[in-house]
Design a protein around this motif. Structure first.
Motif, PDB file in Angstrom:
ATOM      1  N   ASP A 147       0.848  -1.194   0.000  1.00 29.70           N
ATOM      2  CA  ASP A 147       0.000   0.000   0.000  1.00 29.70           C
ATOM      3  C   ASP A 147       0.881   1.242   0.000  1.00 29.70           C
ATOM      4  N   VAL A 148       0.439   2.271  -0.657  1.00 28.48           N
ATOM      5  CA  VAL A 148       1.164   3.553  -0.600  1.00 28.48           C
ATOM      6  C   VAL A 148       0.201   4.704  -0.414  1.00 28.48           C
ATOM      7  N   ARG A 149       0.752   5.796   0.088  1.00 27.09           N
ATOM      8  CA  ARG A 149       0.031   7.069   0.109  1.00 27.09           C
ATOM      9  C   ARG A 149       0.756   7.977  -0.871  1.00 27.09           C
ATOM     10  N   ILE A 188      -1.261  -6.700   6.031  1.00 21.75           N
ATOM     11  CA  ILE A 188      -1.656  -5.368   5.570  1.00 21.75           C
ATOM     12  C   ILE A 188      -0.510  -4.392   5.815  1.00 21.75           C
ATOM     13  N   THR A 189      -0.154  -3.663   4.769  1.00 23.56           N
ATOM     14  CA  THR A 189       0.921  -2.672   4.883  1.00 23.56           C
ATOM     15  C   THR A 189       0.394  -1.391   5.511  1.00 23.56           C
ATOM     16  N   ARG A 190       1.089  -0.928   6.526  1.00 24.53           N
ATOM     17  CA  ARG A 190       0.730   0.361   7.135  1.00 24.53           C
ATOM     18  C   ARG A 190       2.004   1.146   7.415  1.00 24.53           C
ATOM     19  N   ASN A 224       2.459  -5.348   7.935  1.00 28.54           N
ATOM     20  CA  ASN A 224       3.714  -5.042   7.239  1.00 28.54           C
ATOM     21  C   ASN A 224       4.064  -3.602   7.560  1.00 28.54           C
ATOM     22  N   VAL A 225       5.127  -3.425   8.326  1.00 27.46           N
ATOM     23  CA  VAL A 225       5.463  -2.087   8.827  1.00 27.46           C
ATOM     24  C   VAL A 225       6.369  -1.378   7.832  1.00 27.46           C
ATOM     25  N   VAL A 226       5.917  -0.251   7.305  1.00 25.67           N
ATOM     26  CA  VAL A 226       6.763   0.539   6.407  1.00 25.67           C
ATOM     27  C   VAL A 226       6.861   1.971   6.931  1.00 25.67           C
ATOM     28  N   SER A 265       7.351   4.480   4.512  1.00 32.58           N
ATOM     29  CA  SER A 265       6.927   5.274   3.342  1.00 32.58           C
ATOM     30  C   SER A 265       8.082   5.996   2.656  1.00 32.58           C
ATOM     31  N   TYR A 266       7.839   6.360   1.388  1.00 34.12           N
ATOM     32  CA  TYR A 266       8.940   6.932   0.610  1.00 34.12           C
ATOM     33  C   TYR A 266       8.514   8.052  -0.324  1.00 34.12           C
ATOM     34  N   LEU A 267       7.219   8.258  -0.540  1.00 29.47           N
ATOM     35  CA  LEU A 267       6.818   9.302  -1.488  1.00 29.47           C
ATOM     36  C   LEU A 267       6.595  10.629  -0.771  1.00 29.47           C
ATOM     37  N   THR A 314      14.742  10.061  10.780  1.00 29.26           N
ATOM     38  CA  THR A 314      13.608  10.458  11.628  1.00 29.26           C
ATOM     39  C   THR A 314      12.448   9.493  11.447  1.00 29.26           C
ATOM     40  N   ARG A 315      12.231   9.049  10.199  1.00 27.86           N
ATOM     41  CA  ARG A 315      11.125   8.100   9.958  1.00 27.86           C
ATOM     42  C   ARG A 315      11.334   6.835  10.784  1.00 27.86           C
ATOM     43  N   TYR A 316      12.568   6.337  10.800  1.00 28.27           N
ATOM     44  CA  TYR A 316      12.815   5.107  11.558  1.00 28.27           C
ATOM     45  C   TYR A 316      12.819   5.358  13.071  1.00 28.27           C
ATOM     46  N   GLN A 364       8.290  -7.082   7.585  1.00 26.66           N
ATOM     47  CA  GLN A 364       9.096  -5.874   7.348  1.00 26.66           C
ATOM     48  C   GLN A 364      10.026  -6.105   6.170  1.00 26.66           C
ATOM     49  N   ALA A 365      10.473  -5.014   5.554  1.00 26.81           N
ATOM     50  CA  ALA A 365      11.363  -5.155   4.393  1.00 26.81           C
ATOM     51  C   ALA A 365      12.427  -4.066   4.380  1.00 26.81           C
ATOM     52  N   GLY A 366      12.835  -3.611   5.544  1.00 27.97           N
ATOM     53  CA  GLY A 366      13.838  -2.539   5.583  1.00 27.97           C
ATOM     54  C   GLY A 366      15.126  -2.963   4.896  1.00 27.97           C
ATOM     55  N   SER A 367      15.704  -2.057   4.133  1.00 28.37           N
ATOM     56  CA  SER A 367      16.866  -2.471   3.337  1.00 28.37           C
ATOM     57  C   SER A 367      18.073  -1.558   3.499  1.00 28.37           C
ATOM     58  N   SER A 368      17.874  -0.326   3.978  1.00 25.43           N
ATOM     59  CA  SER A 368      19.025   0.535   4.277  1.00 25.43           C
ATOM     60  C   SER A 368      19.646   0.033   5.578  1.00 25.43           C
ATOM     61  N   ASP A 369      20.783   0.603   5.959  1.00 23.26           N
ATOM     62  CA  ASP A 369      21.397   0.202   7.218  1.00 23.26           C
ATOM     63  C   ASP A 369      20.416   0.404   8.385  1.00 23.26           C
ATOM     64  N   VAL A 392      10.392 -11.500   6.905  1.00 27.00           N
ATOM     65  CA  VAL A 392      11.122 -10.444   6.212  1.00 27.00           C
ATOM     66  C   VAL A 392      10.955 -10.646   4.713  1.00 27.00           C
ATOM     67  N   PHE A 393      10.623  -9.559   4.043  1.00 26.86           N
ATOM     68  CA  PHE A 393      10.398  -9.618   2.597  1.00 26.86           C
ATOM     69  C   PHE A 393      11.684  -9.196   1.880  1.00 26.86           C
ATOM     70  N   VAL A 394      12.256 -10.107   1.091  1.00 23.95           N
ATOM     71  CA  VAL A 394      13.464  -9.814   0.328  1.00 23.95           C
ATOM     72  C   VAL A 394      13.080  -9.633  -1.129  1.00 23.95           C
ATOM     73  N   SER A 395      13.513  -8.540  -1.713  1.00 20.99           N
ATOM     74  CA  SER A 395      13.230  -8.362  -3.136  1.00 20.99           C
ATOM     75  C   SER A 395      14.530  -8.025  -3.853  1.00 20.99           C
ATOM     76  N   GLN A 396      15.341  -9.032  -4.061  1.00 19.16           N
ATOM     77  CA  GLN A 396      16.613  -8.875  -4.763  1.00 19.16           C
ATOM     78  C   GLN A 396      16.656  -9.895  -5.893  1.00 19.16           C
ATOM     79  N   ALA A 455      14.539   7.204  -0.279  1.00 20.14           N
ATOM     80  CA  ALA A 455      13.330   6.415  -0.559  1.00 20.14           C
ATOM     81  C   ALA A 455      13.645   4.937  -0.275  1.00 20.14           C
ATOM     82  N   ILE A 456      13.528   4.014  -1.269  1.00 21.26           N
ATOM     83  CA  ILE A 456      13.721   2.586  -0.970  1.00 21.26           C
ATOM     84  C   ILE A 456      15.138   2.137  -1.342  1.00 21.26           C
ATOM     85  N   GLN A 457      15.949   1.883  -0.348  1.00 16.25           N
ATOM     86  CA  GLN A 457      17.335   1.496  -0.618  1.00 16.25           C
ATOM     87  C   GLN A 457      17.411   0.149  -1.350  1.00 16.25           C
ATOM     88  N   GLY A 458      16.494  -0.747  -1.038  1.00 16.77           N
ATOM     89  CA  GLY A 458      16.544  -2.095  -1.636  1.00 16.77           C
ATOM     90  C   GLY A 458      16.441  -2.050  -3.152  1.00 16.77           C
TER      91      GLY A 458
HETATM   92  C1  LIG Z   1      10.345  -5.368  -0.951  1.00 19.57           C
HETATM   93  C2  LIG Z   1       9.844  -4.079  -0.422  1.00 19.57           C
HETATM   94  C3  LIG Z   1       8.452  -3.844  -0.364  1.00 19.57           C
HETATM   95  C4  LIG Z   1       7.975  -2.644   0.134  1.00 19.57           C
HETATM   96  N1  LIG Z   1       6.624  -2.407   0.133  1.00 19.57           N
HETATM   97  C5  LIG Z   1       6.177  -1.186   0.546  1.00 19.57           C
HETATM   98  C6  LIG Z   1       4.800  -0.852   0.502  1.00 19.57           C
HETATM   99  O1  LIG Z   1       3.951  -1.648   0.117  1.00 19.57           O
HETATM  100  N2  LIG Z   1       4.429   0.381   0.907  1.00 19.57           N
HETATM  101  C7  LIG Z   1       5.322   1.316   1.359  1.00 19.57           C
HETATM  102  O2  LIG Z   1       4.918   2.426   1.716  1.00 19.57           O
HETATM  103  N3  LIG Z   1       6.631   1.017   1.419  1.00 19.57           N
HETATM  104  C8  LIG Z   1       7.068  -0.187   1.014  1.00 19.57           C
HETATM  105  N4  LIG Z   1       8.391  -0.463   1.060  1.00 19.57           N
HETATM  106  C9  LIG Z   1       9.260   0.561   1.626  1.00 19.57           C
HETATM  107  C10 LIG Z   1       9.959   0.161   2.914  1.00 19.57           C
HETATM  108  O3  LIG Z   1       9.259  -0.583   3.764  1.00 19.57           O
HETATM  109  C11 LIG Z   1      10.695   1.289   3.620  1.00 19.57           C
HETATM  110  O4  LIG Z   1       9.802   2.110   4.264  1.00 19.57           O
HETATM  111  C12 LIG Z   1      11.490   2.052   2.646  1.00 19.57           C
HETATM  112  O5  LIG Z   1      12.095   1.139   1.822  1.00 19.57           O
HETATM  113  C13 LIG Z   1      12.575   2.919   3.253  1.00 19.57           C
HETATM  114  O6  LIG Z   1      13.457   2.184   4.034  1.00 19.57           O
HETATM  115  P1  LIG Z   1      14.696   1.327   3.514  1.00 19.57           P
HETATM  116  O7  LIG Z   1      15.498   2.145   2.572  1.00 19.57           O
HETATM  117  O8  LIG Z   1      15.380   0.990   4.793  1.00 19.57           O
HETATM  118  O9  LIG Z   1      14.118   0.120   2.861  1.00 19.57           O
HETATM  119  C14 LIG Z   1       8.885  -1.671   0.571  1.00 19.57           C
HETATM  120  C15 LIG Z   1      10.268  -1.916   0.523  1.00 19.57           C
HETATM  121  C16 LIG Z   1      10.748  -3.104   0.023  1.00 19.57           C
HETATM  122  C17 LIG Z   1      12.244  -3.322  -0.021  1.00 19.57           C
END
Ligand SMILES: Cc1cc2nc3c(=O)[nH]c(=O)nc-3n(C[C@H](O)[C@H](O)[C@H](O)COP(=O)(O)O)c2cc1C
Length: 451
Positions: free
Chosen positions: A59-61, A104-106, A134-136, A138-140, A157-159, A227-232, A245-249, A337-340
């Protein structure tokens, strides 16, 4: 190497498109039905028939307006827009299923933990313990602006806020109501023993929550944490919180590096590293014969919307890819935004240089995950390899056509996995946490940092 059954989530979104831009144009695609309740109840029934652990909603906002500094491409090409709220589908989907879970992603950035704790306790009650969060963070940028904030907070700050957010939630879910608080003693006129309901008196930098929690404990108390955190910083957060943990590599080396690192971090926090379950995003394209699978792949490829994919990736990376030459190489940066997504094309594939064009062509089918094309046997072989040799516990199935990617998988690949004894025949226990761990405990493990 890992034993145990392969776990499966369907990774989807309550929208037309999720991570395969342009696929809504495929002849068989029914994505536009995302607004129909019946579409989702069908999905739920199919996923349960296939023995899936959960349907996992991204989910995104906000909107993907980084590309060309404009939302026009994202809106025109349905880049995760339009999108409805996933949480409100759960009742209907739970009603037609018995064991299927719902993740559910929140975002911890754009909601309040007291409110979220209440919503997830309610969901866990009405599903009999089939809920995951699913704890995120956000990035937008546009998400924050719509909620009256000046924009996106910086990642640190987000973390920091996310850490505190989870502390509040854990306190409400785990500590506020003792087991046995609800006595329902009609003679005494006591429904709940007030001595067993305590405030949490939380005072932090971001939140002040006295409590108590307003809901009585649900079957799992704390929902399963994805969770899917990917930065340090994100990895540290995942290591402290995630159960799944969700891996997307896209590469094996990238997946191995991520898993090893996260397990080490979890171990340092006093957790059993082997209790973390890793789910690899995969994109299965299966046909009864190799030719049939290849034909599907070719057809799906022909629908990939390159410009739409660039708009999606620009949002993931917070980098306007319209400004780059398509043949320009992508250089590694640390993104807010998303480091992964960045790592997938730099650190995860160190032997290869990716150009902007190549990244867009690859990511058009399921973004940064391995694409597996072939017969049911070939797909099962590959999943078995990732599971047995690389050690992932399960897979998040990314869709190309909807519901075709799921129905193909359930009708063709699941029988093969069942034949090989790689997926469970029936779920263990009644809650999602028990299904995933197989250890008969519906509650958070004692070594989870929140305990
Ligand atoms: C595989 C994957 C799926 C993600 N799915 C969502 C999502 O559905 N909604 C969202 O707002 N962020 C999503 N994110 C973003 C992250 O949960 C995280 O908030 C963002 O990547 C910034 O942190 P990071 O650089 O440590 O990953 C996703 C990230 C990854 C790697």
């Amino acid at each position: 190497m890992t034993d145990g059954p392969i776990h499966l989530n369907l990774f989807t979104m309550n929208s037309v498109e999720h991570v395969s831009p342009g696929s809504w144009r495929a002849e068989s695609d029914q994505s536009s039905r995302y607004t129909d309740r019946e579409y989702w109840t069908e999905i739920a029934r199919t996923a349960e028939r296939g023995g899936f652990d959960a349907v996992f909603f991204a989910d995104v906002r906000g909107m993907y307006d980084v590309y060309g500094d404009d939302r026009e491409t994202a809106v025109r090409r349905a880049i995760q827009t339009p999108a409805n709220d996933p949480q409100q589908l759960v009742s209907a989907m739970a009603e037609v299923t018995e064991t299927l879970g719902f993740a559910i992603t929140r975002s911890t950035t754009y909601t309040h933990p007291y409110q979220l704790a209440r919503e997830f306790s309610t969901l866990d009650h009405i599903t009999n313990g089939r809920i995951a969060l699913n704890v995120v963070t956000s990035y937008l940028e546009s998400a924050g602006e719509n909620l009256g904030l000046s924009g996106r907070m910086d990642k640190q700050t987000r973390y920091d806020r996310a850490d505190e957010f989870m502390d509040v939630c854990y306190a409400l879910w785990e500590d506020s109501w003792e087991d046995g608080a609800v006595v329902r003693d009609g003679d005494e006129g006591t429904y709940t023993d007030p001595d067993k309901v305590a405030p949490i008196d939380f005072e932090g930098e971001f939140f002040s929550v006295p409590g108590p929690h307003g809901c009585e404990p649900s079957p799992q108390r704390t929902p399963v944490i994805y969770q899917a955190g990917s930065s340090d910083r994100g990895r540290e957060f995942a290591a402290a919180n995630a159960e799944a943990v969700f891996v997307s590599q896209p590469t094996e080396s990238g997946v191995r590096e991520y898993m090893t690192d996260l397990k080490q971090r979890a171990g340092r926090l006093g957790r059993d590293p082997e209790s973390l379950q890793f789910f690899l995003g995969v994109v299965p394209i299966v046909g009864e014969t190799s030719d049939a699978a290849q034909q599907k792949y070719d057809n799906y490829k022909s629908n990939v919307d390159i410009e739409g994919t660039l708009a999606l990736l620009s949002g993931f990376l917070d980098m306007d890819l319209s400004e780059l030459d398509p043949d320009q190489q992508i250089d590694h940066i640390e993104t807010d935004a998303i480091q992964g997504t960045m790592n997938a094309f730099t650190q995860s594939a160190p032997d290869r240089d990716w150009t902007v064009r190549e990244v867009a062509e690859f990511s058009g089918l399921g973004s940064t995950s391995p694409v597996i094309v072939g017969t049911p046997e070939t797909v099962a072989d590959e999943l078995q390899r990732w599971h047995r040799d690389v050690g992932v516990h399960g897979f998040n199935l990314k869709e190309i056509v909807r519901p075709g990617t799921l129905t193909d998988f359930v009708d063709l690949v699941i029988p093969e996995l069942r034949e090989r004894g790689l997926v469970r025949e029936s779920p263990t226990g009644s809650t999602l946490r028990e299904h995933l761990s197989g250890d008969g405990n519906p509650r958070l493990r004692a070594d989870h940092p929140s305990r």
